[in-house]
Design a protein around this motif. Structure first.
Motif, PDB file in Angstrom:
ATOM      1  N   MET A   1    -102.516  15.892  -1.860  1.00  0.00           N
ATOM      2  CA  MET A   1    -103.283  14.891  -2.606  1.00  0.00           C
ATOM      3  C   MET A   1    -103.122  15.152  -4.087  1.00  0.00           C
ATOM      4  N   GLU A   2    -103.324  14.098  -4.879  1.00  0.00           N
ATOM      5  CA  GLU A   2    -103.191  14.256  -6.317  1.00  0.00           C
ATOM      6  C   GLU A   2    -104.303  13.456  -6.994  1.00  0.00           C
ATOM      7  N   LYS A   3    -104.838  14.033  -8.069  1.00  0.00           N
ATOM      8  CA  LYS A   3    -105.955  13.358  -8.730  1.00  0.00           C
ATOM      9  C   LYS A   3    -105.919  13.703 -10.212  1.00  0.00           C
ATOM     10  N   THR A   4    -106.207  12.719 -11.057  1.00  0.00           N
ATOM     11  CA  THR A   4    -106.343  12.995 -12.480  1.00  0.00           C
ATOM     12  C   THR A   4    -107.819  13.044 -12.842  1.00  0.00           C
ATOM     13  N   ILE A   5    -108.226  14.183 -13.372  1.00  0.00           N
ATOM     14  CA  ILE A   5    -109.623  14.373 -13.783  1.00  0.00           C
ATOM     15  C   ILE A   5    -109.676  14.270 -15.300  1.00  0.00           C
ATOM     16  N   GLN A   6    -110.584  13.466 -15.802  1.00  0.00           N
ATOM     17  CA  GLN A   6    -110.703  13.298 -17.251  1.00  0.00           C
ATOM     18  C   GLN A   6    -111.710  14.305 -17.789  1.00  0.00           C
ATOM     19  N   VAL A   7    -111.265  15.169 -18.688  1.00  0.00           N
ATOM     20  CA  VAL A   7    -112.111  16.267 -19.169  1.00  0.00           C
ATOM     21  C   VAL A   7    -112.351  16.142 -20.666  1.00  0.00           C
ATOM     22  N   GLN A   8    -113.594  16.364 -21.054  1.00  0.00           N
ATOM     23  CA  GLN A   8    -113.961  16.306 -22.469  1.00  0.00           C
ATOM     24  C   GLN A   8    -114.213  17.701 -23.035  1.00  0.00           C
ATOM     25  N   GLY A   9    -113.765  17.929 -24.259  1.00  0.00           N
ATOM     26  CA  GLY A   9    -114.136  19.165 -24.952  1.00  0.00           C
ATOM     27  C   GLY A   9    -113.036  20.194 -25.071  1.00  0.00           C
ATOM     28  N   MET A  10    -111.882  19.931 -24.461  1.00  0.00           N
ATOM     29  CA  MET A  10    -110.780  20.887 -24.605  1.00  0.00           C
ATOM     30  C   MET A  10    -110.142  20.659 -25.974  1.00  0.00           C
ATOM     31  N   THR A  11    -110.117  21.719 -26.793  1.00  0.00           N
ATOM     32  CA  THR A  11    -109.620  21.531 -28.153  1.00  0.00           C
ATOM     33  C   THR A  11    -108.351  22.309 -28.466  1.00  0.00           C
ATOM     34  N   CYS A  12    -108.037  23.307 -27.665  1.00  0.00           N
ATOM     35  CA  CYS A  12    -106.893  24.158 -28.020  1.00  0.00           C
ATOM     36  C   CYS A  12    -106.246  24.743 -26.783  1.00  0.00           C
ATOM     37  N   GLY A  13    -105.185  25.475 -26.996  1.00  0.00           N
ATOM     38  CA  GLY A  13    -104.461  26.076 -25.888  1.00  0.00           C
ATOM     39  C   GLY A  13    -105.299  27.026 -25.056  1.00  0.00           C
TER      40      GLY A  13
ATOM     41  N   VAL B   1    -102.239  19.954 -17.604  1.00  0.00           N
ATOM     42  CA  VAL B   1    -103.235  19.527 -18.590  1.00  0.00           C
ATOM     43  C   VAL B   1    -102.562  18.825 -19.761  1.00  0.00           C
ATOM     44  N   ASP B   2    -103.045  17.641 -20.103  1.00  0.00           N
ATOM     45  CA  ASP B   2    -102.632  16.970 -21.344  1.00  0.00           C
ATOM     46  C   ASP B   2    -103.773  17.124 -22.340  1.00  0.00           C
ATOM     47  N   LEU B   3    -103.564  18.078 -23.267  1.00  0.00           N
ATOM     48  CA  LEU B   3    -104.643  18.445 -24.183  1.00  0.00           C
ATOM     49  C   LEU B   3    -105.052  17.265 -25.069  1.00  0.00           C
ATOM     50  N   ALA B   4    -104.079  16.474 -25.489  1.00  0.00           N
ATOM     51  CA  ALA B   4    -104.347  15.373 -26.422  1.00  0.00           C
ATOM     52  C   ALA B   4    -105.268  14.321 -25.804  1.00  0.00           C
ATOM     53  N   THR B   5    -105.073  14.050 -24.525  1.00  0.00           N
ATOM     54  CA  THR B   5    -105.866  12.991 -23.889  1.00  0.00           C
ATOM     55  C   THR B   5    -107.005  13.543 -23.029  1.00  0.00           C
ATOM     56  N   GLY B   6    -106.957  14.828 -22.700  1.00  0.00           N
ATOM     57  CA  GLY B   6    -107.963  15.407 -21.820  1.00  0.00           C
ATOM     58  C   GLY B   6    -107.707  15.143 -20.343  1.00  0.00           C
ATOM     59  N   ALA B   7    -106.546  14.581 -20.034  1.00  0.00           N
ATOM     60  CA  ALA B   7    -106.218  14.275 -18.639  1.00  0.00           C
ATOM     61  C   ALA B   7    -105.726  15.533 -17.928  1.00  0.00           C
ATOM     62  N   VAL B   8    -106.387  15.862 -16.817  1.00  0.00           N
ATOM     63  CA  VAL B   8    -106.010  17.037 -16.031  1.00  0.00           C
ATOM     64  C   VAL B   8    -105.534  16.557 -14.663  1.00  0.00           C
ATOM     65  N   ASN B   9    -104.255  16.736 -14.406  1.00  0.00           N
ATOM     66  CA  ASN B   9    -103.682  16.275 -13.143  1.00  0.00           C
ATOM     67  C   ASN B   9    -103.614  17.448 -12.156  1.00  0.00           C
ATOM     68  N   VAL B  10    -104.225  17.242 -11.010  1.00  0.00           N
ATOM     69  CA  VAL B  10    -104.308  18.327 -10.027  1.00  0.00           C
ATOM     70  C   VAL B  10    -103.657  17.903  -8.716  1.00  0.00           C
ATOM     71  N   SER B  11    -102.790  18.748  -8.191  1.00  0.00           N
ATOM     72  CA  SER B  11    -102.279  18.575  -6.838  1.00  0.00           C
ATOM     73  C   SER B  11    -103.021  19.554  -5.950  1.00  0.00           C
ATOM     74  N   TYR B  12    -103.534  19.067  -4.826  1.00  0.00           N
ATOM     75  CA  TYR B  12    -104.350  19.945  -3.982  1.00  0.00           C
ATOM     76  C   TYR B  12    -104.301  19.502  -2.534  1.00  0.00           C
ATOM     77  N   GLU B  13    -104.749  20.399  -1.688  1.00  0.00           N
ATOM     78  CA  GLU B  13    -104.839  20.111  -0.257  1.00  0.00           C
ATOM     79  C   GLU B  13    -106.129  20.750   0.241  1.00  0.00           C
ATOM     80  N   ASP B  14    -106.449  20.558   1.514  1.00  0.00           N
ATOM     81  CA  ASP B  14    -107.635  21.208   2.076  1.00  0.00           C
ATOM     82  C   ASP B  14    -107.526  22.708   1.896  1.00  0.00           C
ATOM     83  N   PRO B  15    -108.635  23.434   1.660  1.00  0.00           N
ATOM     84  CA  PRO B  15    -110.013  22.941   1.663  1.00  0.00           C
ATOM     85  C   PRO B  15    -110.544  22.517   0.294  1.00  0.00           C
ATOM     86  N   ALA B  16    -109.698  22.361  -0.715  1.00  0.00           N
ATOM     87  CA  ALA B  16    -110.195  21.998  -2.049  1.00  0.00           C
ATOM     88  C   ALA B  16    -110.842  20.603  -2.023  1.00  0.00           C
ATOM     89  N   THR B  17    -111.960  20.487  -2.725  1.00  0.00           N
ATOM     90  CA  THR B  17    -112.615  19.180  -2.863  1.00  0.00           C
ATOM     91  C   THR B  17    -112.752  18.859  -4.347  1.00  0.00           C
TER      92      THR B  17
END
Lengths: 66, 66
Positions: A1-13, A34-50
């Motif tokens: 599975m793949e999901k993009t999580i939008q994260v706020q507050g990341m400012t640096c490496g 992680v795309d630091l500029a946009t805050g988009a975090v793309n995650v690939s995962y499988e069970d048991p991750a939720t």
């Protein structure tokens, strides 16, 4: 599975590393991009991750999931 | 001795920690105080620490001394 999580507050490496590290510790997470500029975090995962666990991992590092 | 070093590029608590940690590893540095909002880094130090070493320590972490 793949999901993009939008994260706020990341400012640096260091922030990027903190979020990546926390997500990689969630069992089932396969890769994190992680795309630091946009805050988009793309995650690939499988069970048991939720999505809930991933959101918690990010928030535990002090960042907000939008 | 005491000196305020003006640092550019610190954006978050992780940056603050990186700069503090690097300065504390310079022999002779006694205390470091970082004001993240202004970039002002106040250092108390004695011999053999030199300003040049402190600038290098900061720049090695990826930040600019103004």
């Amino acid at each position: 599975m793949e999901k993009t999580i939008q994260v706020q507050g990341m400012t640096c490496g260091h922030c990027e590393k903190a979020v990546k590290g926390a997500l990689n510790e969630v069992e089932g997470v396969q890769s994190v991009d992680v795309d630091l500029a946009t805050g988009a975090v793309n995650v690939s995962y499988e069970d048991p991750a939720t999505l809930e666990q991933m959101h918690e991992a990010i928030e535990d590092q002090g960042y907000d999931v939008v």
